[in-house]
Design a protein around this motif. Structure first.
Motif, short mmCIF file in Angstrom:
data_model
loop_
_atom_site.label_atom_id
_atom_site.label_comp_id
_atom_site.label_asym_id
_atom_site.label_seq_id
_atom_site.Cartn_x
_atom_site.Cartn_y
_atom_site.Cartn_z
N GLY A 289 0.81 -1.21 0.00
CA GLY A 289 0.00 0.00 0.00
C GLY A 289 0.84 1.25 0.00
O GLY A 289 0.54 2.22 -0.70
N LEU A 290 1.92 1.25 0.76
CA LEU A 290 2.82 2.40 0.79
C LEU A 290 3.48 2.62 -0.57
O LEU A 290 3.58 3.74 -1.06
CB LEU A 290 3.88 2.20 1.87
CG LEU A 290 4.91 3.31 2.02
CD1 LEU A 290 4.23 4.58 2.54
CD2 LEU A 290 6.01 2.89 2.95
N LEU A 291 3.92 1.55 -1.21
CA LEU A 291 4.54 1.67 -2.53
C LEU A 291 3.55 2.14 -3.58
O LEU A 291 3.89 2.93 -4.47
CB LEU A 291 5.17 0.34 -2.95
CG LEU A 291 6.39 -0.08 -2.13
CD1 LEU A 291 6.86 -1.46 -2.55
CD2 LEU A 291 7.51 0.92 -2.26
N ALA A 292 2.31 1.66 -3.50
CA ALA A 292 1.27 2.13 -4.44
C ALA A 292 0.99 3.61 -4.22
O ALA A 292 0.82 4.36 -5.19
CB ALA A 292 0.01 1.30 -4.27
N TRP A 293 0.98 4.07 -2.97
CA TRP A 293 0.76 5.49 -2.70
C TRP A 293 1.92 6.33 -3.24
O TRP A 293 1.71 7.39 -3.82
CB TRP A 293 0.60 5.71 -1.20
CG TRP A 293 0.39 7.15 -0.86
CD1 TRP A 293 -0.75 7.87 -1.01
CD2 TRP A 293 1.39 8.05 -0.39
NE1 TRP A 293 -0.51 9.17 -0.63
CE2 TRP A 293 0.77 9.31 -0.25
CE3 TRP A 293 2.74 7.90 -0.06
CZ2 TRP A 293 1.47 10.40 0.21
CZ3 TRP A 293 3.43 9.00 0.39
CH2 TRP A 293 2.79 10.23 0.52
N ILE A 294 3.15 5.86 -3.07
CA ILE A 294 4.32 6.59 -3.59
C ILE A 294 4.28 6.66 -5.11
O ILE A 294 4.56 7.70 -5.70
CB ILE A 294 5.62 5.93 -3.08
CG1 ILE A 294 5.79 6.18 -1.59
CG2 ILE A 294 6.83 6.46 -3.84
CD1 ILE A 294 6.94 5.43 -0.96
N LEU A 295 3.90 5.56 -5.76
CA LEU A 295 3.79 5.57 -7.22
C LEU A 295 2.70 6.54 -7.67
O LEU A 295 2.91 7.32 -8.61
CB LEU A 295 3.51 4.16 -7.73
CG LEU A 295 3.33 4.04 -9.24
CD1 LEU A 295 4.62 4.39 -9.97
CD2 LEU A 295 2.87 2.65 -9.62
N HIS A 296 1.56 6.52 -7.02
CA HIS A 296 0.48 7.44 -7.35
C HIS A 296 0.91 8.89 -7.15
O HIS A 296 0.65 9.75 -7.99
CB HIS A 296 -0.75 7.10 -6.50
CG HIS A 296 -1.91 8.00 -6.74
ND1 HIS A 296 -2.68 7.92 -7.87
CD2 HIS A 296 -2.42 9.02 -6.00
CE1 HIS A 296 -3.62 8.84 -7.80
NE2 HIS A 296 -3.49 9.52 -6.67
N TRP A 297 1.59 9.16 -6.05
CA TRP A 297 2.05 10.52 -5.78
C TRP A 297 3.05 10.98 -6.84
O TRP A 297 3.00 12.12 -7.29
CB TRP A 297 2.69 10.57 -4.39
CG TRP A 297 3.36 11.88 -4.12
CD1 TRP A 297 2.77 13.05 -3.76
CD2 TRP A 297 4.76 12.14 -4.23
NE1 TRP A 297 3.71 14.02 -3.63
CE2 TRP A 297 4.94 13.50 -3.91
CE3 TRP A 297 5.86 11.36 -4.56
CZ2 TRP A 297 6.19 14.08 -3.92
CZ3 TRP A 297 7.11 11.96 -4.56
CH2 TRP A 297 7.26 13.29 -4.24
N SER A 298 3.96 10.10 -7.23
CA SER A 298 4.97 10.50 -8.22
C SER A 298 4.34 10.74 -9.58
O SER A 298 4.78 11.63 -10.31
CB SER A 298 6.08 9.46 -8.31
OG SER A 298 5.57 8.23 -8.78
#
Length: 59
Positions: A16-25
């Motif tokens: 979930g954290l990695l998906a949020w970082i990808l979405h943010w980037s």
């Protein structure tokens, strides 16, 4: 077996954290221009301009 009760939630949190970082980037424009910065190094304008030495030296 008991470690799975700890590792499965930790892995879900990590995903979930990695998906949020990808979405943010993606939202912040990190992937908008992938070729521009690489090409800007090759298209450097630091070359000195030709200076005219005399009025008769035209090339």
């Amino acid at each position: 077996m008991e470690s799975l009760f700890l590792l499965i939630p930790l892995s879900l949190i990590l995903v979930g954290l990695l998906a949020w970082i990808l979405h943010w980037s993606i939202k912040s424009g990190q992937f908008d221009d992938l070729d521009g910065p690489g090409e800007s190094i090759l298209m450097d304008d630091d070359a000195p301009s030709h200076q005219k030495v005399s009025e008769h030296s035209q090339q």
